[in-house]
Scaffold this motif. Structure first.
Motif, short mmCIF file in Angstrom:
data_model
loop_
_atom_site.label_atom_id
_atom_site.label_comp_id
_atom_site.label_asym_id
_atom_site.label_seq_id
_atom_site.Cartn_x
_atom_site.Cartn_y
_atom_site.Cartn_z
N LEU A 46 24.14 135.87 28.39
CA LEU A 46 24.39 136.56 29.65
C LEU A 46 23.44 137.73 29.91
CD1 LEU A 46 28.32 136.68 29.73
CD2 LEU A 46 26.79 134.85 30.47
N TRP A 49 21.13 138.31 33.18
CA TRP A 49 21.53 139.03 34.40
C TRP A 49 20.79 140.36 34.52
CZ3 TRP A 49 27.43 138.13 33.32
CH2 TRP A 49 27.78 136.83 33.70
N GLU A 139 23.27 127.72 35.90
CA GLU A 139 24.37 128.65 36.17
C GLU A 139 25.04 128.32 37.49
OE1 GLU A 139 25.06 133.51 36.41
OE2 GLU A 139 23.06 132.69 36.08
N LEU A 141 27.55 130.40 40.14
CA LEU A 141 28.16 131.68 40.48
C LEU A 141 29.08 131.47 41.67
CD1 LEU A 141 28.39 134.82 40.37
CD2 LEU A 141 26.38 134.88 41.88
N THR A 190 20.74 145.76 36.97
CA THR A 190 20.94 144.42 37.54
C THR A 190 20.52 144.33 39.00
OG1 THR A 190 23.26 145.02 37.97
CG2 THR A 190 22.80 143.83 35.94
N ASN A 192 21.76 145.70 41.54
CA ASN A 192 22.97 145.49 42.32
C ASN A 192 23.25 146.75 43.15
OD1 ASN A 192 25.53 145.06 43.33
ND2 ASN A 192 26.39 144.31 41.41
N HIS A 215 31.78 146.27 37.59
CA HIS A 215 31.11 145.00 37.83
C HIS A 215 31.74 143.87 37.01
CE1 HIS A 215 28.35 148.41 38.02
NE2 HIS A 215 27.58 147.75 38.86
N PRO A 217 30.03 141.15 36.05
CA PRO A 217 29.07 140.87 34.99
C PRO A 217 29.12 141.87 33.83
CG PRO A 217 28.05 140.49 37.10
CD PRO A 217 29.39 141.12 37.39
N ALA A 220 31.96 140.76 31.69
CA ALA A 220 31.60 139.54 30.96
C ALA A 220 30.66 139.87 29.80
CB ALA A 220 30.95 138.53 31.90
N VAL A 221 29.67 140.71 30.04
CA VAL A 221 28.73 141.09 28.98
C VAL A 221 29.46 141.84 27.87
CG1 VAL A 221 26.79 142.61 28.44
CG2 VAL A 221 26.65 141.08 30.41
N TYR A 240 33.38 132.06 33.05
CA TYR A 240 34.05 133.34 33.28
C TYR A 240 34.79 133.31 34.61
CZ TYR A 240 29.78 134.17 36.01
OH TYR A 240 28.75 134.06 36.91
#
Length: 283
Positions: A46, A49, A139, A141, A190, A192, A215, A217, A220-221, A240
């Motif tokens: 991951l 990202w 991937e 999303l 990222t 973002n 976030h 992500p 998840a990270v 995820y």
């Protein structure tokens, strides 16, 4: 697939380099004692990202900080956008410093209706390949678009926590702690610009949240990183799903559970009865 005027799905292609500086930046943010992968070394699950961010030009951003709709993404007329989930399949590890080719396209657009009203689910497929053209990862999303809140948030959460390493262990396992500095740095790493992650007045007064939103992500990270810290082997596939938002300053317990086909990692915010974010590791 739902249609939006003249907009049609199309493929966006780019050639990019797995950025060692950004990889070092994520290692610094996590500050968990593991060394940052160096040039030529494999990238943890991951981390692409962060290592392969996609920056939109300032003139291409909408009011919320996301790229304006109507380019890669359809011009959905609902204002609130969040990550709902996704899946990453890794055929081989990306390596820091290598040049890769990325292709992204919208694979599905669906109008739905849930407990909170109408929403639109958009799925984006991405393929990242090496210079030889062979896939390194694919991937999916899933993005969800919802209506604006009917009532403003009432119980506001503070954002003045003292910065500290976000992951820590206690007698009951792993915990995640977030602060505004962490969210700002992850947003920068990222690419973002979504304002719900760093602009407190916008997040609370316009989008109606009780505080800055952590976030998906990043959650998840963090979950995948605890698996790595515990000596787990790199997964071949990561799925995820976001069930509920986590807000800056909320503590969260990270849980690991073996399943028949892998490992289930879940994040439960303090005071919540069920996981707000779940990661499945396979292979």
């Amino acid at each position: 697939m739902v249609e939006f005027g003249d907009w049609r799905p199309h493929t966006v292609r780019s050639q990019e380099t797995v950025d060692a500086t950004r990889v070092a930046g994520l290692a610094a943010i996590l500050d968990d004692g593991l060394p940052a992968p160096e040039t030529g070394e494999p990238l943890p699950a991951l981390w692409h990202w962060v290592a392969l961010p996609r920056w939109a030009g300032s003139g291409e951003l909408g009011v919320d900080g996301h790229p304006r709709r109507g380019g890669l993404l359809p011009p959905v007329d609902l204002p609130r956008r969040m990550i709902a989930g996704g899946e990453v399949t890794m055929y081989r590890p990306l390596r820091v410093g290598e040049t890769v080719r990325r292709e992204s396209h919208v694979t599905a657009v669906q109008r739905k209706h849930g407990r909170s009203g109408p929403f639109v689910l958009v799925s984006v497929g991405t393929r990242i390949a090496g210079e030889d053209g062979d896939s390194a990862l694919t991937e999916r999303l899933d993005l969800v678009y919802r209506e604006a809140p009917r009532d403003p948030a009432s119980d506001r959460l503070p954002t003045d926590a003292v910065p500290a390493p976000p992951l820590h262990r206690d007698d009951d396992g792993w915990m995640l702690r977030t602060d505004a500095t962490l969210l700002m740095r992850f947003s920068a790493l990222t690419a973002n610009a979504h304002r719900i992650h760093y602009d407190w007045p916008y997040a609370t007064e316009v989008e109606g949240y009780p505080g800055l939103v952590v976030h998906g992500p990043l959650q998840a990270v963090a979950l995948a990183e605890t698996h790595r810290l515990d000596g787990g082997r790199p997964p071949a596939r990561v799925g995820y799903r976001a069930n509920a938002p986590l807000f800056c300053g909320q503590g969260a317990r990270l849980r690991h559970e073996a399943t028949a086909d892998g490992i289930r990692l879940s994040l439960v915010a303090d005071g919540a009865g069920r996981p707000g974010f779940v990661v499945h590791l396979h292979g």
